[in-house]
Design an enzyme around this catalytic site. Sequence first.
Site, PDB file in Angstrom:
ATOM      1  NE  ARG A 170      -3.504  -2.184   2.858  1.00  0.00           N
ATOM      2  CZ  ARG A 170      -3.299  -3.499   3.414  1.00  0.00           C
ATOM      3  NH1 ARG A 170      -1.859  -3.690   3.971  1.00  0.00           N
ATOM      4  NH2 ARG A 170      -4.249  -4.275   3.593  1.00  0.00           N
ATOM      5  CE  LYS A 214      -6.526  -0.776   4.659  1.00  0.00           C
ATOM      6  NZ  LYS A 214      -7.593  -0.941   3.913  1.00  0.00           N
ATOM      7  CG  HIS A 242      -5.006   0.937  -3.856  1.00  0.00           C
ATOM      8  ND1 HIS A 242      -4.132   0.696  -2.667  1.00  0.00           N
ATOM      9  CD2 HIS A 242      -6.116   0.165  -3.838  1.00  0.00           C
ATOM     10  CE1 HIS A 242      -5.022  -0.290  -2.037  1.00  0.00           C
ATOM     11  NE2 HIS A 242      -5.921  -0.615  -2.732  1.00  0.00           N
ATOM     12  CG  HIS A 255      -6.277  -8.833   0.966  1.00  0.00           C
ATOM     13  ND1 HIS A 255      -6.267  -9.283  -0.102  1.00  0.00           N
ATOM     14  CD2 HIS A 255      -5.954  -7.448   1.214  1.00  0.00           C
ATOM     15  CE1 HIS A 255      -6.382  -7.895  -1.014  1.00  0.00           C
ATOM     16  NE2 HIS A 255      -6.364  -7.047   0.035  1.00  0.00           N
ATOM     17  CE1 TYR A 265      -7.667  -5.038  -2.674  1.00  0.00           C
ATOM     18  CE2 TYR A 265      -5.394  -4.861  -3.315  1.00  0.00           C
ATOM     19  CZ  TYR A 265      -6.412  -4.438  -2.485  1.00  0.00           C
ATOM     20  OH  TYR A 265      -6.394  -3.401  -1.737  1.00  0.00           O
TER      21      TYR A 265
END
Length: 306
Positions: free
Chosen positions: A161, A184, A252, A278, A287
């Site tokens: 990212r 994340k 992205h 993920h 994706y």
Amino acid sequence: MSLISPAARDALQSWLDTLGALEGIAENTKIAYRGDVTEFLSFMTLHFGQPNGLAALSRITTTDMRAWMANARENGTGARSLARKLSAVKRFYGWLAERENFEPASVLSIRSPKFQKKLPRPLDPDAARAVIETVELQSQTDWVAARDVAVVTLLYGCGLRISEALGLMAKDAPLPSTLRITGKGGKERLVPVLPVARNAVARYMQLCPHPLESASPLFRGVRGGALNSGAIQGAMVNARQQLGLPDSATPHALRHSFATHLLEAGGDLRAIQELLGHASLSSTQAYTAVDTAHLMDVYNRSHPKA
């Protein structure tokens, strides 16, 4: 006067604190949750004509929920955004029901509005390479050109990212063959770093005029501060305009392209899931925009009954 009762406001804060402590959700996610649930609670205050204590919240009906959703749509909230808001409200309401010991079915049973999921649009391999080559031509300053190439190479070559690439510190360089990335929710993953990416970062470091002390950001802005994502987004805009690529060719999109091209080359979907960081396989599937013809070709070549 606030549209939310003190008890409801305190409950919302307690829920957000719980999410932060137990799930490690990102601050931006907490801000979004706070906004969505606050909007919901404010509507219910106006809907009932008075601030709602926790007892009143426990008596919300399916009719009340439909009134909130209808009001949101009338005020221009799209189906995708409303689905996100409803998800936040359900999470909060489920937590509140457990804490206050009431039945939450009237809220949790409401169906999310249907919407067409937008599939990511990866670049084809030639376009991805062309973007990296063109980005190098965007700046008249050699070190800035090398910096931008290093960042976009990490996005496409490692599937990072943009926040992850810009979050690298000088102490992380020279980049090893395997990089530990915190993504994340604080989730860590190991990402192989191709020689082309290591070389791009090394060239940038050689040319960078700012001191790269171990505790400082690796990628720097022109004035020496931490590089802002807007600079990379701007370089991508210029590159796609020169190449005639669509607006979907964003930083992205390079991460999408990384995943799709790996799968097209025969990569394992679960391995790609790990590389992307993920939490669920469904996110990885979204994706990887591999066309049906390619999937059938893989099936026909690899299935034991083919």
